[in-house]
Write a protein that holds these residues in place. Structure first.
Motif, PDB file in Angstrom:
ATOM      1  N   ARG A  43       0.802  -1.231   0.000  1.00 45.05           N
ATOM      2  CA  ARG A  43       0.000   0.000   0.000  1.00 45.05           C
ATOM      3  C   ARG A  43       0.828   1.271   0.000  1.00 45.05           C
ATOM      4  NH1 ARG A  43      -4.082  -2.225   4.600  1.00 45.05           N
ATOM      5  NH2 ARG A  43      -2.136  -2.264   5.772  1.00 45.05           N
ATOM      6  N   GLU A  44       2.022   1.231   0.584  1.00 47.01           N
ATOM      7  CA  GLU A  44       2.792   2.455   0.781  1.00 47.01           C
ATOM      8  C   GLU A  44       3.803   2.645  -0.346  1.00 47.01           C
ATOM      9  OE1 GLU A  44       4.364   2.866   4.692  1.00 47.01           O
ATOM     10  OE2 GLU A  44       2.559   2.054   5.639  1.00 47.01           O
ATOM     11  N   ALA A  45       3.796   3.844  -0.935  1.00 49.88           N
ATOM     12  CA  ALA A  45       4.602   4.111  -2.119  1.00 49.88           C
ATOM     13  C   ALA A  45       6.087   3.817  -1.903  1.00 49.88           C
ATOM     14  CB  ALA A  45       4.407   5.559  -2.563  1.00 49.88           C
ATOM     15  N   ALA A  46       6.651   4.286  -0.795  1.00 47.21           N
ATOM     16  CA  ALA A  46       8.081   4.095  -0.554  1.00 47.21           C
ATOM     17  C   ALA A  46       8.413   2.617  -0.397  1.00 47.21           C
ATOM     18  CB  ALA A  46       8.520   4.874   0.692  1.00 47.21           C
ATOM     19  N   ASN A  47       7.551   1.877   0.266  1.00 48.20           N
ATOM     20  CA  ASN A  47       7.766   0.449   0.459  1.00 48.20           C
ATOM     21  C   ASN A  47       7.651  -0.311  -0.860  1.00 48.20           C
ATOM     22  OD1 ASN A  47       6.270  -2.316   2.157  1.00 48.20           O
ATOM     23  ND2 ASN A  47       8.369  -1.636   2.451  1.00 48.20           N
ATOM     24  N   ARG A  77      -4.733  -6.251   4.892  1.00 46.81           N
ATOM     25  CA  ARG A  77      -3.860  -5.664   3.870  1.00 46.81           C
ATOM     26  C   ARG A  77      -4.662  -5.002   2.745  1.00 46.81           C
ATOM     27  NH1 ARG A  77      -2.442 -10.509   5.642  1.00 46.81           N
ATOM     28  NH2 ARG A  77      -0.413 -10.713   6.669  1.00 46.81           N
ATOM     29  N   VAL A 103      -6.296  -2.751   0.129  1.00 47.38           N
ATOM     30  CA  VAL A 103      -5.873  -1.515  -0.533  1.00 47.38           C
ATOM     31  C   VAL A 103      -7.129  -0.742  -0.932  1.00 47.38           C
ATOM     32  CG1 VAL A 103      -4.595  -0.524  -2.466  1.00 47.38           C
ATOM     33  CG2 VAL A 103      -3.789  -2.647  -1.399  1.00 47.38           C
ATOM     34  N   PRO A 105      -1.929   3.844  -4.549  1.00 45.09           N
ATOM     35  CA  PRO A 105      -0.727   4.451  -3.963  1.00 45.09           C
ATOM     36  C   PRO A 105      -0.121   5.500  -4.881  1.00 45.09           C
ATOM     37  CG  PRO A 105      -0.662   2.047  -3.825  1.00 45.09           C
ATOM     38  CD  PRO A 105      -1.797   2.395  -4.729  1.00 45.09           C
ATOM     39  N   ASP A 106       0.697   6.361  -4.297  1.00 43.74           N
ATOM     40  CA  ASP A 106       1.353   7.404  -5.088  1.00 43.74           C
ATOM     41  C   ASP A 106       2.383   6.838  -6.054  1.00 43.74           C
ATOM     42  OD1 ASP A 106      -0.103   9.375  -3.822  1.00 43.74           O
ATOM     43  OD2 ASP A 106       1.413   9.715  -2.276  1.00 43.74           O
ATOM     44  N   GLU A 123       6.715  -9.271   6.867  1.00 48.06           N
ATOM     45  CA  GLU A 123       6.053  -7.998   7.130  1.00 48.06           C
ATOM     46  C   GLU A 123       6.455  -7.404   8.475  1.00 48.06           C
ATOM     47  OE1 GLU A 123       1.873  -7.954   4.723  1.00 48.06           O
ATOM     48  OE2 GLU A 123       1.869  -8.963   6.657  1.00 48.06           O
ATOM     49  N   LEU A 169       3.070  -3.898   5.022  1.00 46.18           N
ATOM     50  CA  LEU A 169       4.366  -3.212   5.027  1.00 46.18           C
ATOM     51  C   LEU A 169       5.474  -4.259   5.085  1.00 46.18           C
ATOM     52  CD1 LEU A 169       5.857  -0.445   5.160  1.00 46.18           C
ATOM     53  CD2 LEU A 169       5.867  -0.740   7.660  1.00 46.18           C
TER      54      LEU A 169
END
Length: 203
Positions: free
Chosen positions: A2-6, A28, A30, A34-35, A184, A189
């Protein structure tokens, strides 16, 4: 994920596919694009008994390359879905289809037969009360009885301590492994360092 950086960090490890879970009951789940979405790695959307309209909408919104069906979807549902899904992201063909099967014994493999030649891939996961993400393993030796033609992914609680077991597992139709809950930090994440060490150990 879900998280862009991850997502960006895991893709940089060289993994082939990254998953996005669209089952609302999942921790989990979504619920927004995400960005950042994978560019090199394939995008896999995971659904549980979703409608064809919902799957199509998510495929277009997220640019999904692969659809993973983790519920009670019938072979006819897969055939209809294949006929109605449009190509995304400039691809020449519609998304590929994975049908997941819960496995505990050799008898569970019988359910695959009706989907051979219908799904592009199978995913063999641990039989549990809820589909996927439970961190539990099944006895991989039962897969020696699988004699279908559809290639499969090995799933179900594979974790950092399983590198040597995976190196000893061989089946002519196995094309990859699914890594999820055991890697995770929290639901959705991923622990990129744990993944990096594991991938180094099995390649």
């Amino acid at each position: 994920m879900r998280e862009a950086a991850n997502i960006r960090a895991v893709e940089a490890l060289g993994v082939d596919w990254l998953g996005f879970i669209f089952w609302p009951k999942s921790s989990r789940y979504v619920d927004a694009v995400p960005d950042y979405l994978p560019v090199r790695a394939k995008r896999v959307g995971v659904f549980v008994d979703a409608s064809a309209a919902d799957i199509k909408a998510k495929a277009e919104a997220y640019g999904l390359d692969i659809i993973q069906l983790h519920g009670q979807e019938s072979p006819d549902f897969l055939r209809t879905l294949r006929d109605t899904l449009p190509p995304v992201r400039g691809q020449a063909a519609p998304p590929k289809l994975i049908k997941a099967f819960p496995i505990a014994t050799k008898a569970d493999l019988e359910a695959c037969r009706a989907y051979d030649g219908v799904a592009d891939y199978f995913l063999f996961d641990t039989r549990a009360a809820l589909p996927g993400g439970n961190g539990r393993q099944f006895d991989w030796s039962v897969l020696a009885a699988y004699d279908g033609q559809t290639p499969f992914l090995l799933s179900g609680g594979i974790g950092p301590a399983d590198s040597s077991r995976l190196q000893q597992f061989h089946h002519p139709r196995c094309i990859g492994i699914d890594l999820n809950s055991r890697f995770e930090l929290s639901p959705g994440l991923k622990d990129t360092e744990a993944l990096r060490r594991f991938l180094s150990a099995i390649t």
